[in-house]
Design an enzyme around this catalytic site. Structure first.
Site, short mmCIF file in Angstrom:
data_model
loop_
_atom_site.label_atom_id
_atom_site.label_comp_id
_atom_site.label_asym_id
_atom_site.label_seq_id
_atom_site.Cartn_x
_atom_site.Cartn_y
_atom_site.Cartn_z
CE LYS A 37 -4.18 -1.89 2.11
NZ LYS A 37 -5.17 -1.79 3.19
CG ASP A 88 -8.55 0.18 3.29
OD1 ASP A 88 -9.35 -0.60 2.74
OD2 ASP A 88 -7.32 -0.02 3.32
P1 NAP Z 1 -0.26 -3.37 9.00
O1 NAP Z 1 -0.04 -2.09 8.29
O2 NAP Z 1 0.70 -4.50 8.82
O3 NAP Z 1 -0.35 -3.02 10.59
C1 NAP Z 1 -0.51 -4.05 11.53
C2 NAP Z 1 -0.69 -3.48 12.91
O4 NAP Z 1 -0.90 -4.58 13.81
C3 NAP Z 1 0.51 -2.72 13.44
O5 NAP Z 1 0.05 -1.68 14.27
C4 NAP Z 1 1.25 -3.78 14.27
O6 NAP Z 1 1.98 -3.23 15.35
C5 NAP Z 1 0.08 -4.55 14.84
N1 NAP Z 1 0.46 -5.94 15.17
C6 NAP Z 1 0.76 -6.93 14.30
N2 NAP Z 1 1.05 -8.06 14.97
C7 NAP Z 1 0.93 -7.78 16.29
C8 NAP Z 1 1.09 -8.52 17.49
N3 NAP Z 1 1.43 -9.80 17.45
N4 NAP Z 1 0.88 -7.90 18.68
C9 NAP Z 1 0.51 -6.60 18.72
N5 NAP Z 1 0.34 -5.83 17.61
C10 NAP Z 1 0.55 -6.41 16.42
O7 NAP Z 1 -1.68 -3.99 8.64
P2 NAP Z 1 -3.02 -3.21 8.22
O8 NAP Z 1 -3.06 -3.05 6.75
O9 NAP Z 1 -3.16 -2.01 9.06
O10 NAP Z 1 -4.14 -4.30 8.59
C11 NAP Z 1 -4.48 -4.58 9.93
C12 NAP Z 1 -5.72 -5.48 9.95
O11 NAP Z 1 -6.84 -4.80 9.37
C13 NAP Z 1 -5.55 -6.78 9.16
O12 NAP Z 1 -6.18 -7.82 9.89
C14 NAP Z 1 -6.33 -6.51 7.89
O13 NAP Z 1 -6.85 -7.69 7.30
C15 NAP Z 1 -7.46 -5.63 8.40
N6 NAP Z 1 -8.03 -4.77 7.36
C16 NAP Z 1 -9.37 -4.88 7.12
C17 NAP Z 1 -9.95 -4.06 6.18
C18 NAP Z 1 -11.42 -4.18 5.92
O14 NAP Z 1 -11.89 -3.68 4.89
N7 NAP Z 1 -12.19 -4.78 6.81
C19 NAP Z 1 -9.19 -3.13 5.47
C20 NAP Z 1 -7.81 -3.02 5.75
C21 NAP Z 1 -7.24 -3.86 6.71
P3 NAP Z 1 3.48 -2.63 15.16
O15 NAP Z 1 3.29 -1.19 14.77
O16 NAP Z 1 4.07 -2.79 16.50
O17 NAP Z 1 4.14 -3.45 14.08
#
Ligand code: NAP
Length: 282
Positions: free
Chosen positions: A66, A102
């Site tokens: 992204k 999003d």
């Molecule tokens: P991302 O950019 O990779 O960010 C992931 C976040 O989760 C970061 O803040 C990370 O913390 C935290 N994290 C990951 N593993 C962790 C753990 N074991 N313990 C604590 N914190 C943890 O991902 P993203 O794009 O934001 O997506 C996040 C979620 O939203 C995913 O499940 C995705 O499928 C969902 N999503 C859904 C939609 C929808 O339309 N419903 C749209 C977009 C995303 P750090 O900063 O410490 O690394």
């Protein structure tokens, strides 16, 4: 034939092709295709060279590309630029423009569930790409205060700066679990924007159960499973819950609107799309 795609690294699980085909069916568009394209970051540049000269008409972008696609575009919408995340690219001639749907999908889902943003108090768990979209939607919606909880405090700090750039009047507090629990009764809505609890790790939650109460709304961006551990904890404490499926559907419909023009959101039955997807996820 119009050609669209979802670009990511590992997309075996993606429901997006099914979702987009269902949207085209509802709109009686029979000359559009949607497929997944799995690419490592090193191959993004050559993909975009082909995209620009007509390989696709539009693409959605997901983890982990992204932010990486931004330098490959001609123009980026101001909100997507602030969030530093593009999940939708439109091609007009040879010109590529990036957007973030999003943010629009999250705001849509809040509205549909009558969650008011203006003057309300939110907590966001996570500080990645989707947390930024959530935060800007809340800041634009004139939220009063936003608590931020994240594993890596520096990422929470960056998110706080993004919120302040978007709307300086929002009070932002970066906190730990215990401080969040102390403020639990002030929080109108808590949003899980981490991947913690996503299938197959369905027994995990990013917060302790003591945070939830029956006066708050819990919104999990995760939709596999439909009821995550986070949402189950919230339900057990009497909170209203929202999963990420409606947001997923809405971000897809907004993407189609960008690609095809017109007021597509008003002409699509989003509830029917959510119901169909629910069956395939359960
Ligand atoms: P991302 O950019 O990779 O960010 C992931 C976040 O989760 C970061 O803040 C990370 O913390 C935290 N994290 C990951 N593993 C962790 C753990 N074991 N313990 C604590 N914190 C943890 O991902 P993203 O794009 O934001 O997506 C996040 C979620 O939203 C995913 O499940 C995705 O499928 C969902 N999503 C859904 C939609 C929808 O339309 N419903 C749209 C977009 C995303 P750090 O900063 O410490 O690394």
């Amino acid at each position: 034939m119009k050609r669209f795609a979802l670009l990511g690294e590992t997309l075996g699980h993606s429901v997006s092709p099914m979702l987009h085909k269902a949207i085209y069916r509802q709109l009686e568009i029979d000359d559009a295709s949607y497929r997944t394209v799995e690419l490592p970051v090193e191959r993004l540049k050559s993909f975009f060279t082909g995209f620009r000269v007509g390989g696709f008409d539009g693409v959605n972008v997901t983890i982990p590309h992204k932010a990486s696609v931004i330098p490959l575009l001609d123009e980026v919408d101001s909100k997507a630029k602030l969030i530093d995340a593009v999940n939708c690219v439109n091609r007009v001639g040879n010109k590529l423009t990036g957007y973030n749907t999003d943010l629009l999908g999250f705001a849509y889902s809040l509205r549909q569930n009558s969650v008011k943003t203006e003057n309300s108090v939110f907590a966001i768990v996570g500080a990645g790409g989707s947390a930024k979209a959530v935060a800007v939607a809340l800041a634009e919606g004139e939220a009063k205060r936003i608590f931020l909880l994240n594993r890596t405090p520096e990422h929470a700090q960056q998110l706080a700066e993004i919120i302040k750039t978007s709307n300086d009047s929002v009070e932002v507090t970066i906190c730990e679990q215990t401080e969040l629990a102390d403020h639990a009764t002030d929080i109108d809505c808590i949003v899980n924007a981490t991947s913690v609890g996503m299938s197959p790790d369905v027994d995990e939650s990013p917060v302790t159960e003591s945070i939830f109460n029956s006066n708050m709304v819990a919104f999990d961006l995760i939709y596999t499973p439909l009821t995550s551990r986070f949402l189950q904890q919230a339900k057990d404490n009497g909170a209203m819950t929202i999963n990420g499926l409606q947001m997923l559907v809405a971000q897809a419909v907004y993407s189609v609107e960008i690609w095809m023009g017109g007021n597509i959101v008003a002409h699509v039955d989003l509830n029917a799309l959510v119901r169909d997807l629910e069956k395939s996820i359960n």
